[in-house]
Design an enzyme around this catalytic site. Sequence first.
Site, short mmCIF file in Angstrom:
data_model
loop_
_atom_site.label_atom_id
_atom_site.label_comp_id
_atom_site.label_asym_id
_atom_site.label_seq_id
_atom_site.Cartn_x
_atom_site.Cartn_y
_atom_site.Cartn_z
N SER A 45 0.86 -1.18 0.00
CA SER A 45 0.00 0.00 0.00
C SER A 45 0.89 1.23 0.00
CB SER A 45 -0.88 -0.02 1.26
OG SER A 45 -1.49 1.23 1.48
N TYR A 62 -2.13 -0.33 10.56
CA TYR A 62 -2.15 -0.73 9.15
C TYR A 62 -0.84 -0.33 8.48
CZ TYR A 62 -3.60 -1.09 4.28
OH TYR A 62 -3.68 -1.42 2.95
#
Length: 92
Positions: free
Chosen positions: A55, A68
């Site tokens: 990501s 995250y």
Amino acid sequence: MNNAGVPLAGIMEVIPMDMVRNLFETNFFGTVRTMRAVIPHMKSRMEGHVVNISSVFGLMGGPFAEYYTASKFAVEGFSEAMAPILEKFNVR
């Protein structure tokens, strides 16, 4: 190709640790388990490609997505560390 990922956002100190563990279990350890399953075969054939998709949060921190972000940084770091080792086996 590894594209495992579960999102987790919120205020860091109130997110339950079991949710954090689940996040890492999927995002990081899922990637590790997949690579451990396929890399021996690639090494024995002396060819292959591993694609780990993380990501943008694997490259920069995200407010309210600290856990995250950490899980995706772990995927990035693991992938970078494995690259020169696998290169010796013609695995990209």
